[in-house]
Write a protein that holds these residues in place. Structure first.
Motif, PDB file in Angstrom:
ATOM      1  N   ASP A  22     -68.984 -52.557  15.488  1.00  0.00           N
ATOM      2  CA  ASP A  22     -68.941 -52.214  16.905  1.00  0.00           C
ATOM      3  C   ASP A  22     -68.023 -51.018  17.146  1.00  0.00           C
ATOM      4  OD1 ASP A  22     -66.248 -53.110  17.209  1.00  0.00           O
ATOM      5  OD2 ASP A  22     -66.927 -55.144  17.612  1.00  0.00           O
ATOM      6  N   ALA A  23     -68.118 -50.472  18.350  1.00  0.00           N
ATOM      7  CA  ALA A  23     -67.393 -49.249  18.671  1.00  0.00           C
ATOM      8  C   ALA A  23     -65.887 -49.448  18.579  1.00  0.00           C
ATOM      9  CB  ALA A  23     -67.786 -48.771  20.070  1.00  0.00           C
ATOM     10  N   ASP A  24     -65.388 -50.610  18.971  1.00  0.00           N
ATOM     11  CA  ASP A  24     -63.941 -50.842  18.925  1.00  0.00           C
ATOM     12  C   ASP A  24     -63.411 -50.819  17.499  1.00  0.00           C
ATOM     13  OD1 ASP A  24     -63.172 -50.964  21.587  1.00  0.00           O
ATOM     14  OD2 ASP A  24     -63.778 -53.050  21.802  1.00  0.00           O
ATOM     15  N   GLY A  52     -64.614 -48.186   6.365  1.00  0.00           N
ATOM     16  CA  GLY A  52     -65.424 -48.796   5.308  1.00  0.00           C
ATOM     17  C   GLY A  52     -66.899 -48.824   5.631  1.00  0.00           C
ATOM     18  N   CYS A  53     -67.363 -47.764   6.305  1.00  0.00           N
ATOM     19  CA  CYS A  53     -68.774 -47.723   6.689  1.00  0.00           C
ATOM     20  C   CYS A  53     -69.358 -46.360   6.343  1.00  0.00           C
ATOM     21  CB  CYS A  53     -68.924 -48.009   8.189  1.00  0.00           C
ATOM     22  SG  CYS A  53     -68.353 -46.659   9.257  1.00  0.00           S
ATOM     23  N   ASP A  54     -70.649 -46.225   6.523  1.00  0.00           N
ATOM     24  CA  ASP A  54     -71.324 -44.963   6.313  1.00  0.00           C
ATOM     25  C   ASP A  54     -71.079 -44.061   7.516  1.00  0.00           C
ATOM     26  OD1 ASP A  54     -73.764 -43.044   6.498  1.00  0.00           O
ATOM     27  OD2 ASP A  54     -73.878 -43.896   4.469  1.00  0.00           O
ATOM     28  N   PRO A  55     -70.839 -42.746   7.316  1.00  0.00           N
ATOM     29  CA  PRO A  55     -70.616 -41.853   8.459  1.00  0.00           C
ATOM     30  C   PRO A  55     -71.742 -41.890   9.490  1.00  0.00           C
ATOM     31  CG  PRO A  55     -70.031 -40.738   6.426  1.00  0.00           C
ATOM     32  CD  PRO A  55     -70.660 -42.052   6.037  1.00  0.00           C
ATOM     33  N   ALA A  56     -72.958 -42.165   9.035  1.00  0.00           N
ATOM     34  CA  ALA A  56     -74.076 -42.206   9.978  1.00  0.00           C
ATOM     35  C   ALA A  56     -73.875 -43.281  11.039  1.00  0.00           C
ATOM     36  CB  ALA A  56     -75.384 -42.440   9.221  1.00  0.00           C
ATOM     37  N   TYR A  60     -74.039 -43.302  15.529  1.00  0.00           N
ATOM     38  CA  TYR A  60     -74.785 -44.244  16.382  1.00  0.00           C
ATOM     39  C   TYR A  60     -74.018 -44.497  17.682  1.00  0.00           C
ATOM     40  CZ  TYR A  60     -77.090 -48.519  17.939  1.00  0.00           C
ATOM     41  OH  TYR A  60     -77.754 -49.470  18.683  1.00  0.00           O
ATOM     42  N   HIS A  61     -72.669 -44.438  17.605  1.00  0.00           N
ATOM     43  CA  HIS A  61     -71.831 -44.732  18.768  1.00  0.00           C
ATOM     44  C   HIS A  61     -71.212 -43.487  19.406  1.00  0.00           C
ATOM     45  CE1 HIS A  61     -71.779 -49.135  18.188  1.00  0.00           C
ATOM     46  NE2 HIS A  61     -71.699 -48.884  16.889  1.00  0.00           N
ATOM     47  N   GLU A  66     -64.009 -35.733  18.759  1.00  0.00           N
ATOM     48  CA  GLU A  66     -63.423 -35.536  20.079  1.00  0.00           C
ATOM     49  C   GLU A  66     -63.873 -36.627  21.042  1.00  0.00           C
ATOM     50  OE1 GLU A  66     -63.152 -31.875  17.816  1.00  0.00           O
ATOM     51  OE2 GLU A  66     -64.889 -33.115  18.328  1.00  0.00           O
ATOM     52  N   ALA A  67     -65.136 -37.045  20.918  1.00  0.00           N
ATOM     53  CA  ALA A  67     -65.628 -38.144  21.757  1.00  0.00           C
ATOM     54  C   ALA A  67     -64.914 -39.447  21.409  1.00  0.00           C
ATOM     55  CB  ALA A  67     -67.134 -38.301  21.584  1.00  0.00           C
ATOM     56  N   MET A  68     -64.580 -39.623  20.143  1.00  0.00           N
ATOM     57  CA  MET A  68     -63.841 -40.821  19.740  1.00  0.00           C
ATOM     58  C   MET A  68     -62.429 -40.791  20.329  1.00  0.00           C
ATOM     59  SD  MET A  68     -64.992 -41.449  15.785  1.00  0.00           S
ATOM     60  CE  MET A  68     -64.785 -43.239  15.843  1.00  0.00           C
TER      61      MET A  68
END
Length: 231
Positions: A22-24, A52-56, A60-61, A66-68
């Protein structure tokens, strides 16, 4: 005879990268990377490694780092502003110094455990990454306006002296309190023998006393005692 070289530890088994997150969770990882590397040096690939995830999965989120960063601000700042709005309601008849004490409590609860984000925001205000300064300022300005409103009401009630530059007074109030949150927990245990929590509690009281004496319409007048707890 030289000692035999120690063998490297066995490689840790690596499972498949998560395909859902999830985004959080991604923002938690981004905050770690931003605090360590700074916004300019951080990359989405580094954030993905931290999570620990794929950059793709990040795309998705979020459209960009900068948006993060903006999303991180939106996790922290709007709840703080809403609390300050309630506190700045003119129907609150408490003495101005008591309301300022409550402001410190709100900042402590909302930002006190987040030194990485605080230092990152300060750094970006100084460096001025394109678009980020405006993003920070537009969010923080809402909080500053509520503190200014409390001070303005203090002038109207005869508790704060007239002629004070209320925006500058607000800036110094918030800026130096954040220094209390950041510096005292590191320095005071060594100098004063206090725990970090004790140092912040004593520092907040000392800072408010110094600040108020420079702001009060009558610095010698007694003020209500500050409560130990803040709702």
């Amino acid at each position: 005879m030289p000692a035999p070289a120690s063998s490297p530890p066995p490689a840790r088994p690596r499972g498949p990268k998560p395909t859902r997150m999830d985004a959080d969770q991604l923002l938690d990882a981004a905050q770690e990377v931003f605090a360590r590397d700074g916004l300019r040096a951080a990359s989405l690939r580094a954030i993905a490694r931290q999570a620990g995830c794929d950059p793709a999965l990040i795309y998705y989120h979020f459209d960009s780092k900068e948006a993060m960063f903006t999303a991180l601000l939106d996790r922290r700042i709007p709840p703080l502003v809403e609390e300050l709005k309630r506190l700045a309601d003119p129907s609150d008849g408490r003495h101005t110094v008591l309301r300022l004490w409550e402001v410190l409590g709100i900042y402590g609860r909302r930002l006190g455990q987040d030194p990485g984000l605080r230092s990152l925001v300060r750094g970006e205000i100084v460096r001025g990454t394109e678009g980020i300064q405006e993003s920070i300022q537009s969010r923080l300005f809402g909080a500053a306006l509520q503190v200014r409103s409390i001070l303005e009401q203090g002038v109207q009630r005869g508790e704060v002296r007239e002629g004070v530059d209320l925006l500058l007074a607000t800036f110094f109030f918030v800026k130096l309190h954040l220094e209390v949150l950041d510096v005292l927990p590191v320095v005071a245990p060594r100098i004063l023998g206090l725990t970090p929590d004790e140092s912040v509690a004593k520092g907040e009281r000392a800072w408010l006393d110094l600040y108020w004496r420079g702001l009060a319409a009558n610095p010698a007048a007694p003020v209500p005692p500050l409560p130990d707890s803040r709702s």
